[in-house]
Design a protein around this motif. Structure first.
Motif, PDB file in Angstrom:
ATOM      1  N   VAL B 149       0.834  -1.207   0.000  1.00 28.56           N
ATOM      2  CA  VAL B 149       0.000   0.000   0.000  1.00 28.56           C
ATOM      3  C   VAL B 149       0.869   1.257   0.000  1.00 28.56           C
ATOM      4  O   VAL B 149       0.622   2.200  -0.752  1.00 28.56           O
ATOM      5  CB  VAL B 149      -0.941  -0.001   1.221  1.00 28.56           C
ATOM      6  N   MET B 152       2.688   1.582  -3.515  1.00 23.40           N
ATOM      7  CA  MET B 152       1.744   1.898  -4.597  1.00 23.40           C
ATOM      8  C   MET B 152       1.210   3.323  -4.453  1.00 23.40           C
ATOM      9  O   MET B 152       1.099   4.057  -5.443  1.00 23.40           O
ATOM     10  CB  MET B 152       0.586   0.894  -4.592  1.00 23.40           C
ATOM     11  N   THR B 153       0.898   3.706  -3.216  1.00 24.44           N
ATOM     12  CA  THR B 153       0.366   5.058  -3.008  1.00 24.44           C
ATOM     13  C   THR B 153       1.407   6.100  -3.393  1.00 24.44           C
ATOM     14  O   THR B 153       1.104   7.068  -4.102  1.00 24.44           O
ATOM     15  CB  THR B 153      -0.036   5.259  -1.535  1.00 24.44           C
ATOM     16  N   ILE B 156       1.680   6.211  -7.189  1.00 21.62           N
ATOM     17  CA  ILE B 156       0.532   6.856  -7.843  1.00 21.62           C
ATOM     18  C   ILE B 156       0.593   8.370  -7.650  1.00 21.62           C
ATOM     19  O   ILE B 156       0.410   9.150  -8.594  1.00 21.62           O
ATOM     20  CB  ILE B 156      -0.794   6.285  -7.286  1.00 21.62           C
ATOM     21  N   GLU B 157       0.878   8.786  -6.413  1.00 20.01           N
ATOM     22  CA  GLU B 157       0.896  10.227  -6.123  1.00 20.01           C
ATOM     23  C   GLU B 157       1.975  10.935  -6.944  1.00 20.01           C
ATOM     24  O   GLU B 157       1.726  11.990  -7.521  1.00 20.01           O
ATOM     25  CB  GLU B 157       1.126  10.473  -4.622  1.00 20.01           C
ATOM     26  N   VAL B 199      -7.411  -2.893  -2.250  1.00 17.52           N
ATOM     27  CA  VAL B 199      -6.128  -3.131  -2.899  1.00 17.52           C
ATOM     28  C   VAL B 199      -6.282  -3.250  -4.411  1.00 17.52           C
ATOM     29  O   VAL B 199      -5.477  -2.716  -5.176  1.00 17.52           O
ATOM     30  CB  VAL B 199      -5.476  -4.407  -2.317  1.00 17.52           C
ATOM     31  N   ASP B 201      -8.315  -1.772  -6.300  1.00 20.79           N
ATOM     32  CA  ASP B 201      -8.431  -0.433  -6.877  1.00 20.79           C
ATOM     33  C   ASP B 201      -7.053   0.222  -7.011  1.00 20.79           C
ATOM     34  O   ASP B 201      -6.748   0.862  -8.020  1.00 20.79           O
ATOM     35  CB  ASP B 201      -9.317   0.459  -5.999  1.00 20.79           C
ATOM     36  N   LEU B 202      -6.245   0.042  -5.959  1.00 24.07           N
ATOM     37  CA  LEU B 202      -4.897   0.611  -5.994  1.00 24.07           C
ATOM     38  C   LEU B 202      -4.090   0.004  -7.138  1.00 24.07           C
ATOM     39  O   LEU B 202      -3.404   0.710  -7.884  1.00 24.07           O
ATOM     40  CB  LEU B 202      -4.167   0.351  -4.671  1.00 24.07           C
ATOM     41  N   SER B 205      -5.114   1.406 -10.351  1.00 28.20           N
ATOM     42  CA  SER B 205      -4.578   2.762 -10.528  1.00 28.20           C
ATOM     43  C   SER B 205      -3.126   2.708 -10.976  1.00 28.20           C
ATOM     44  O   SER B 205      -2.708   3.494 -11.828  1.00 28.20           O
ATOM     45  CB  SER B 205      -4.672   3.559  -9.230  1.00 28.20           C
ATOM     46  N   VAL B 206      -2.367   1.795 -10.378  1.00 27.86           N
ATOM     47  CA  VAL B 206      -0.963   1.659 -10.766  1.00 27.86           C
ATOM     48  C   VAL B 206      -0.870   1.275 -12.240  1.00 27.86           C
ATOM     49  O   VAL B 206      -0.076   1.837 -13.001  1.00 27.86           O
ATOM     50  CB  VAL B 206      -0.254   0.613  -9.880  1.00 27.86           C
ATOM     51  N   MET B 507      -0.925   5.468   3.987  1.00 28.48           N
ATOM     52  CA  MET B 507      -1.232   6.173   2.739  1.00 28.48           C
ATOM     53  C   MET B 507      -0.865   7.654   2.854  1.00 28.48           C
ATOM     54  O   MET B 507      -0.345   8.262   1.910  1.00 28.48           O
ATOM     55  CB  MET B 507      -2.713   5.992   2.393  1.00 28.48           C
ATOM     56  N   THR B 511       2.189   9.582   0.692  1.00 29.65           N
ATOM     57  CA  THR B 511       1.983  10.834  -0.036  1.00 29.65           C
ATOM     58  C   THR B 511       3.041  11.853   0.358  1.00 29.65           C
ATOM     59  O   THR B 511       3.604  12.548  -0.494  1.00 29.65           O
ATOM     60  CB  THR B 511       0.572  11.384   0.273  1.00 29.65           C
TER      61      THR B 511
END
Lengths: 207, 753
Positions: B149, B152-153, B156-157, B199, B201-202, B205-206, B507, B511
């Protein structure tokens, strides 16, 4: 042990928490206690209780049925409401304490000689008889609760207060024969009987 | 750059003109400061004042500017002339705001101002506009290590902000621990029920982000370089290795579960029905919201006990001393798995302190409403009895031994950070090899045998293959003052490798780390420093002829920015440097300097002060104040109108680590009566913005006592203090106490030599 008590033991077996939730006034709040101890710390009588409220809640969850219902602790509550005001989980602790005491009384296992319990009985019988408190009869009954000699002693100790009250017409010395109740006490008795029936039915206690 | 021309601007605003004789200040700047251009202005920071300076720079060819007005921390926008060398004399916060406006005080206050101006004029003569870093890297891609998590977060950010991402995951799929959860603790109103872990969804997104390049079944086998120019080898399980260049790195390597086999007293290993939280998640996934069955015989669980703090928050050997933060909420969530499927299942949580971070309190209440029983107690033993499990515990409310029986017992075990190799013992070994002290040797021997751990980053730095650990194996980063920052510039950590945390915190953390890494690459491209001297263009250089190759700078650099070249001279890695000057403070032969900060810039300030003779009864106290915490504290004390002695002369330093002992001995030799050093808190709970600076300064000053003895001076003449930025009341009090102490000791006998 009363029949009601035996019936309840059989009905709930080991789940005392459920018994409390279903039979004690505000009992469904007991599970919400988070054991912070603010109630016990706030109680003006806290140090004199065998089990302060926090412990009582824990004992209920731990299934300590006999200890909880036979303790004098919740009879110590003076309804000062400190605990209710301070409880972060907003439990109506005062009401739960009275609810537990009442439940124990109804099951017939509350401590027999507890003065609060005895006074409550005297008060109830007094007020339920005519619908209004007969203060003279109440005081006499209370003074002579522990026997003749102790009653005389208590009476003498409070004599000056009593005379003062008579002089200022706060106490009717002839109340034993001339106490005025509500207009029709019989109707009140019917009303109270019905109320008890309804409550017993709600709580599943055969009267 | 053309010929040097220095201009001094004396401001008369903010009451400076009323309190001080600015004509005299101007005269001093001309005669003693040897400045060709001196101007006074009634309101220097207004448009007219600023344009006066601007015109002089553009029209008169001014290259060096001294602004005698407010603190260097004030009006930085108005006075932000970045094309000249800039010095500030702090007349406002440093003098008039800390001195009483009385007739008696007027003389000493003026002397203070005269000296502050002399100091600024002396400093500016040795300051050079920093050259551009010729070795700045230009790569703006970001490497994220770990595909859970947090990783990946972060990916993505940073990708959404427009940066290219390489996401490296050790296993064959993204998701990490969270992918193994049935559900997660709720992250939104009404915080009442477990929610989908999110997860998938994450992961989607990746996959959706075009900027993200995912490497599965891969690990980092080599990392070298610096911010803007890291070079990493990414090796796949198949043996294939690719070399990639990135600008910064986010280490999101997460945690491993504590091995519950170390808890036989809690029944783990004795019965298959004693499991940890991760194993319960598996059972819950199998049950798919239906009744959960126990592992031993597949019976539907009718009663379950959760044991909190299993092997955690305990000093016993083999236990974790810390709280893992998520486990109370996790047990609440797991108890709900049972209650939601069947409200008649008995669920008991035995806790010591129930800690529910975030909005966990609402979640806790929700569980109580659902009938989960919470019992405050200390579990002692879990043992199989008649096909069930008996949990013996000490009831801490009733102060009584108690027992509960259950079909299933779940142990809430803790998080262990995946922070790679602990490089400290390795460093200690090196000291030993170099004929180190016996104390170090003894400590190495008593250290417990470490199980070999795989390195995460495989850094080729001389300081070790992974990031330094702080406590309990977590990567070092000051979690309040400067989270995410590590001791390796351009490398940031986030998630449970930094400290124990749950998904929601992770998360947020990821960020933050993404933002820090973006800041790092942007700064690196411009050749600027990262936190805390963000934007600083200077970098250290050394005079090769003078260097004795003692290696002190390479060893003491907290950030691994200095290597050695083939001839064992220091090799500065400008992009890794945070510009603290710890190397400059360490150098025994004083050959290391920055263009705008050197042994001379401070040393000349110290010497420029007008030293009254012994019989004037006017002591002089030098304060070297860390610019990060101590100097702001002094400024704030001034803003509050607190007063302190007029005998102090304050020099801000980048970090106490940059304080070279020569400054202290020179000060005492030239007649100062005392030296106060103010730095940040040191030790395990350090607040030093450069990690070790304050600690090194304490160490160095402990050695200065010998020098003082040789000079036959009292040891109290040099004192070092730990100051926090909030010590606004304390700092002036410290100064006044020290001034009183100096009064008691008497004047420095070296005056006038």
């Amino acid at each position: 042990m009363s029949d009601v008590n035996t019936a309840m033991v059989q009905k709930y077996r080991n789940d005392f928490l459920k018994e409390v939730e279903e039979n004690v006034e505000e009992g469904h709040w007991v599970k919400m206690c988070m054991q912070c101890g603010v109630c016990s710390g706030s109680c003006p009588f806290g140090p004199h209780w065998d089990h302060p409220p926090q412990e009582i809640f824990m004992m209920i969850r731990a299934g300590k049925r006999d200890e909880v219902l036979t303790t004098e602790s919740m009879w110590m509550c003076t309804s000062c409401y400190n605990c209710i005001v301070r409880c972060p989980r907003e439990l109506p602790i005062t009401h739960i304490m009275h609810g537990l005491a009442n439940y124990a009384h109804r099951l017939g296992i509350a401590p027999k000689m507890n003065p609060t319990r005895r006074f409550a009985g005297i008060f109830w019988n007094n007020i339920a008889k005519t619908g209004r408190v007969n203060e003279l009869a109440l005081s006499l009954k209370l003074y002579f609760m522990d026997g003749f000699m102790s009653g005389i002693k208590k009476g003498l100790a409070m004599m000056s207060v009593g005379i003062g009250m008579i002089k200022t017409k706060r106490l009717n010395p002839f109340a034993l024969i001339s106490h005025k109740g509500v207009k029709n006490p019989k109707e009140l008795h019917v009303l109270l009987k019905k109320a008890r029936e309804i409550e017993d039915r709600r709580k599943g206690i055969a009267s | 750059m053309s010929e040097k021309k220095t201009a001094v601007y004396v401001c008369r605003g903010c009451g400076i003109g009323n309190r001080l004789d600015t004509d005299q200040l101007a005269k001093i700047a001309e005669s003693e400061g040897k400045c060709s251009l001196v101007r006074q202005h009634d309101f220097l920071c207004n448009a007219d004042g600023v344009s006066t300076i601007r015109n002089d720079i553009d029209g008169e060819g001014v290259t060096h500017v001294v602004i005698a007005a407010c603190s260097r921390r004030a009006k930085t926008d108005a006075f932000g002339f970045d094309d000249v060398a800039l010095g500030r004399a702090n007349l406002r916060e440093g003098i008039i705001w800390v001195r009483p406006d009385t007739e008696e005080a007027r003389e000493t206050t003026q002397e203070m101002a005269d000296d502050f101006l002399r100091m600024a004029c002396a400093e500016i003569q040795y300051i050079k506009q920093p050259d551009t870093n010729q070795n700045a890297g230009t790569n703006k891609n970001i490497l994220v290590v770990g595909g859970g998590v947090s990783g990946m977060t972060a990916a993505i950010e940073a990708s959404k902000a427009g940066y290219g991402i390489l996401l490296v995951e050790k296993t064959g799929q993204l998701g990490g621990w969270a992918a193994k959860l049935h559900k997660r603790v709720p992250d939104r109103e009404p915080f009442a029920d477990p929610v989908d872990a999110g997860v998938s969804d994450l992961v989607k997104s990746v996959e959706y982000e075009k900027n993200i390049n995912v490497f599965l079944n891969s690990s980092i086998t080599r990392t070298s370089g610096a911010p803007g120019q890291f070079s990493v080898d990414i090796s796949a399980e198949s043996g294939e290795t690719v070399t990639e260049n990135v600008g910064s790195i986010i280490q999101a390597s997460g945690f491993s579960g504590y091995d519950a086999n170390q808890l036989p007293e809690l029944g783990y290993g004795k019965s298959p029905d004693v499991i940890d939280q991760a194993e319960l998640e598996q059972l819950a996934i199998q049950a798919a919201d239906g009744p959960i069955k126990r592992p031993s015989d597949g019976k539907e669980v009718e009663s379950v006990v959760f044991v909190q703090c299993a092997g955690q928050r305990s000093d016993e050997p083999g236990h974790l001393p810390y709280c893992s933060g998520h486990c109370c909420n996790t047990s609440i969530k797991q108890a709900m798995y049972f209650k939601d499927a069947n409200p008649n299942v008995d669920t008991v949580v035995i806790f010591d302190d129930l800690r529910t971070p975030g909005n966990g309190e609402d979640f806790y209440r929700s569980a109580q409403r659902k009938g989960v029983i919470f019992t405050k107690g200390k579990p002692q033993q879990v043992s199989p009895v008649d096909g069930q499990l008996e949990v013996k515990f000490h009831d801490m409310i009733l102060n009584d031994e108690a027992a509960a029986t259950a079909d299933l017992v779940v142990l809430a075990t803790g998080q262990i950070p995946n922070s790679g190799v602990d490089i400290e013992p390795a460093a200690m070994q090196e000291v030993e090899d170099g004929g180190g002290e016996s104390a170090a040797q003894a400590e190495t021997e008593t250290r417990e045998v470490q199980i070999p751990v795989e390195s995460i980053l495989n850094l080729t730095y001389r300081q070790g293959v992974d990031l330094p650990h702080l406590r309990h194996g977590f990567s070092d980063s000051h979690f309040i003052c400067f989270p995410y920052e590590t001791q390796r510039s351009g490398i940031y950590t986030c998630g449970p490798v930094r400290r124990p945390m749950d998904i929601a915190q992770t998360m947020e953390d990821a960020t933050g780390a993404a933002l820090k890494s973006i800041q790092a690459v942007e700064n690196a491209v411009l050749g600027r420093a990262a936190h805390p001297r963000s934007g600083d263009l200077s970098f250290p250089s050394f005079r090769r002829e003078g260097c004795t190759q003692c290696k002190r700078c390479t060893v003491e650099c907290p950030f691994g920015a200095i290597d050695e070249d083939e001839q064992r001279y220091p090799l500065f890695n400008e992009s890794r440097c945070r510009r603290c000057g710890t190397c400059m403070g360490a150098c025994p032969v004083r050959v290391i300097s920055f263009d705008n900060y050197s042994v001379d810039t401070v040393g000349q300030q110290i010497k420029s002060v007008n030293m009254p003779d012994e019989f004037d009864e006017k002591p002089r106290i030098l304060i070297l104040a860390c610019e990060n915490d101590a100097y702001p504290a002094l400024d704030m004390a001034a803003q509050q109108g607190l007063e302190y002695s007029a005998f102090v002369r304050i020099v801000p330093v980048r970090c106490l680590g940059s304080v070279n002992t020569i400054w202290v001995t020179d000060a005492l030799n030239s007649g100062y009566d005392g030296v106060m050093l103010m730095g940040c808190k040191k030790g395990d709970d350090y607040q030093c913005h450069f990690v070790k600076g304050s600690e090194l300064a304490h160490y160095r000053m402990s050695k200065i006592d010998d020098t003082l003895q040789q000079l036959q001076l009292e040891p109290e003449r040099v004192e070092i203090y730990e100051v926090e930025i909030t010590d606004i009341q304390r700092v002036p009090a410290l100064i006044n106490e020290y001034a009183a102490k100096i009064d008691e000791i008497g004047m420095n006998p070296f005056k006038g030599f």
